[in-house]
Design an enzyme around this catalytic site. Structure first.
Site, PDB file in Angstrom:
ATOM      1  N   GLU A  97      10.242   1.776  10.205  1.00 43.75           N
ATOM      2  CA  GLU A  97      11.452   2.851   9.980  1.00 43.75           C
ATOM      3  C   GLU A  97      10.416   4.085  10.144  1.00 43.75           C
ATOM      4  OE1 GLU A  97      12.950   5.788   8.625  1.00 43.75           O
ATOM      5  OE2 GLU A  97      12.896   4.946   6.597  1.00 43.75           O
ATOM      6  N   GLU A 106      10.013  16.315  14.767  1.00 47.83           N
ATOM      7  CA  GLU A 106      10.715  16.434  13.511  1.00 47.83           C
ATOM      8  C   GLU A 106       9.837  17.544  12.991  1.00 47.83           C
ATOM      9  OE1 GLU A 106      11.277  12.710  10.799  1.00 47.83           O
ATOM     10  OE2 GLU A 106       9.294  12.647  11.556  1.00 47.83           O
ATOM     11  N   CYS A 127      13.558  11.380   7.092  1.00 41.82           N
ATOM     12  CA  CYS A 127      13.613  11.060   8.193  1.00 41.82           C
ATOM     13  C   CYS A 127      14.802  11.344   8.677  1.00 41.82           C
ATOM     14  CB  CYS A 127      13.223   9.729   8.413  1.00 41.82           C
ATOM     15  SG  CYS A 127      11.592   9.221   7.767  1.00 41.82           S
ATOM     16  N   GLY A 179       3.656   3.558  13.386  1.00 41.59           N
ATOM     17  CA  GLY A 179       4.396   2.604  13.640  1.00 41.59           C
ATOM     18  C   GLY A 179       3.961   1.645  14.740  1.00 41.59           C
ATOM     19  N   LYS A 212       0.711  -1.188  -0.025  1.00 43.47           N
ATOM     20  CA  LYS A 212      -0.075  -0.063   0.155  1.00 43.47           C
ATOM     21  C   LYS A 212       0.906   1.220   0.060  1.00 43.47           C
ATOM     22  CE  LYS A 212      -1.554   2.935   2.938  1.00 43.47           C
ATOM     23  NZ  LYS A 212      -1.405   4.094   2.175  1.00 43.47           N
ATOM     24  N   PRO A 213       0.823   1.823  -1.282  1.00 44.45           N
ATOM     25  CA  PRO A 213       1.879   3.157  -1.248  1.00 44.45           C
ATOM     26  C   PRO A 213       1.048   4.346  -0.557  1.00 44.45           C
ATOM     27  CG  PRO A 213       0.679   2.566  -3.454  1.00 44.45           C
ATOM     28  CD  PRO A 213       0.353   1.575  -2.485  1.00 44.45           C
TER      29      PRO A 213
HETATM   30  C1  SIN Z   1      13.796   8.453   4.702  1.00 46.24           C
HETATM   31  O1  SIN Z   1      13.568   9.613   5.007  1.00 46.24           O
HETATM   32  O2  SIN Z   1      12.703   7.699   5.243  1.00 46.24           O
HETATM   33  C2  SIN Z   1      14.739   7.789   3.958  1.00 46.24           C
HETATM   34  C3  SIN Z   1      15.720   8.520   3.951  1.00 46.24           C
HETATM   35  C4  SIN Z   1      16.848   7.783   3.252  1.00 46.24           C
HETATM   36  O3  SIN Z   1      16.821   6.732   2.713  1.00 46.24           O
HETATM   37  O4  SIN Z   1      18.191   8.546   3.072  1.00 46.24           O
END
Ligand code: SIN
Length: 473
Positions: free
Chosen positions: A246, A377, A280, A229, A171-172
């Site tokens: 992640e 964040e 992230c 998550g 699922k995108p």
């Molecule tokens: C992400 O922001 O989730 C991935 C970033 C990356 O792979 O450098």
């Protein structure tokens, strides 16, 4: 304009309802994808489960050939794929091309890694016993992927999953489904067997619930917010699924007095403003030792001012739009909170009405640890700078977070580099390296930034079960 049905068992199923995909740069409609239901999500698992026996019993060499053909198909349409990605996600085309290369590197790497799934022979206690340890695929995998890397977050999961012998349902994000379906189209063209890859878009919670409650789904792999998550992890307990997460990051970027300032400035530009700050691993808290803070900030200001913000398809653009209005709200809120609490903003406060979703790089000085931008964040092009005096102080402040994904250190002293990297509670540490993400390294976070690793030889382990066979002779 691209238009896709759901991709289930090698068929394209067009539904009555659809999701309209907009370009975040100008709200122009760039595509449409089908809106599936829980029944469609279940049909995708049916297909993946039916395809599993044959796919998992292929030799690693056979699966590798399929993955390599998919890799070639992506390589051949790299620029078109990147344009689709920019149209729906907004990042500059040169970055989108970089993302496709990055995404495709996972397919090629795991096409090779498939052949290196080894087991063990363990010395037995009794002479008449033999113990063999072998690996086998976990089964059907559900991958739930985000909008910030619409290609790479799929291949970083699906590459190792298929290499291990798993079949997948994906699922995108509803914001960026076109790239996902385009990847599936290329897999189909490359001769990927039916049912090995399935994609469903629609109501995220309906699709998620269907997969979470289905015993046949043995693994959930997710990139996205910590909140979602935690929910997925909780819900996976009911059927004891394996989980890889992640999640969010809140990366400290630490510049010591002895750093090469030019390199530290050049690097913050690359790391902070990649994807407009929507990754992230983007530095979110910049700690500069007091001896060089003025010099660093002055040079950073100059470099940031030269960045061009605009439509990602135009030449010379460095930063595209933010993904949507709530992303803009969050960024503006972090800036307001910081300036209300005494931070100094370099330049003008960006205004949503003037700029739409285009936010110029914002540097905040005199930031303190109580401000929102130092605790959450931001996911935007905001660079808050604070100072520190000692290495002990910066270690304590950097680790004082529930996040633990990426951290950066800039120093020319090797002993400092080791001391700091080993003391930082982060899964990824870039020492004088603003861009540490690569296919051969195990990407992932500590604490609430996630579970499991993607990339490297470790990445395929996430899709394998261990079995031992004890023989009595
Ligand atoms: C992400 O922001 O989730 C991935 C970033 C990356 O792979 O450098």
């Amino acid at each position: 304009m691209k238009s896709y049905g759901l991709f289930i068992n090698g068929e394209w199923k067009v539904t009555k309802e659809s999701i309209t995909v907009m370009n975040p740069a100008n709200d122009v409609v760039v595509g449409k994808v089908s809106f599936g239901t829980g029944d469609d999500a279940k049909a995708a698992v049916d297909a993946a489960a039916a395809a599993y026996p044959e796919w998992s019993s292929k030799t690693a060499f056979e699966r590798s050939v399929h993955l390599k053909s998919w890799y070639e198909a992506i390589e051949n349409e790299k620029v078109q794929l990147a344009k689709t990605l920019t149209l729906e996600q907004g990042k500059p085309l040169k970055e989108a091309i970089g993302e496709i290369d990055y995404a495709n590197s996972f397919i090629l790497w795991y096409a090779e890694e498939a052949k290196r799934i080894y087991g063990d022979i363990v010395p037995p206690l009794q002479k008449d016993k033999r113990i063999f340890v072998r690996k086998q695929p976990v089964g059907v995998v559900a991958a739930i992927t985000p909008w910030n890397f619409p290609a790479a977050m799929i291949t970083r999961k699906v590459g190792p999953a298929l290499a291990a012998g798993c079949t997948v349902v994906i699922k995108p994000s509803e914001f960026t489904p076109l790239t996902a379906y385009y990847l599936a189209e290329l897999a189909e063209k490359a001769g990927m067997p039916k049912g090995v890859i399935n994609i469903v878009t629609g109501n995220p919670s309906e699709i998620g619930e269907t997969w979470l409650s289905d015993h046949r789904v043995r693994k959930i792999t997710f990139t996205g917010s910590t909140k979602v998550g935690k929910y997925l992890m909780n819900k996976s307990a009911d059927t004891v699924k394996k989980v890889s997460l992640e999640l969010g990051g809140h990366a400290p970027y630490i510049v010591l007095n002895d750093a090469d300032i030019d390199h530290a400035v050049d690097s913050i530009i690359k790391a902070k403003f990649r994807n407009g700050g929507q990754t992230c691993v983007c530095p979110n808290r910049i700690y500069v030792q007091s001896g060089i803070v003025d010099e660093f900030t002055g040079r950073f200001e100059k470099a940031a001012a030269s960045l061009v913000v605009g439509n990602g398809l135009e030449d010379g653009v460095d930063i595209g739009p933010l993904i949507n209005d709530s992303a803009v709200e969050k960024v503006l809120n972090h800036i307001k909170d910081a300036t209300d609490k005494g931070a100094t903003l370099i330049g003008d406060i960006p205004s949503k009405s003037e700029n739409g979703r285009f936010i110029k790089p914002v540097i905040l000085k005199n930031v303190t640890d109580e401000m929102l931008c130092m605790n959450e964040e931001t996911f935007g092009p905001v660079a808050p700078i604070t100072t520190f005096e000692t290495v002990e102080e910066v270690i304590t402040r950097a680790n004082d977070s529930n996040y633990g994904l990426a951290a950066y250190i800039f120093t020319t002293k090797i002993d400092q580099a080791f001391r700091l990297s080993e003391a930082l509670e982060f899964g990824i540490v870039g020492v004088n390296d603003p861009l540490p993400s690569v296919v051969q390294a195990p990407f992932g976070g500590m604490k609430e930034s996630g579970l499991g690793r993607e990339g490297g030889y470790q990445g395929i382990e996430e899709f394998l079960e261990t079995q031992y066979i004890s023989f009595k002779l």
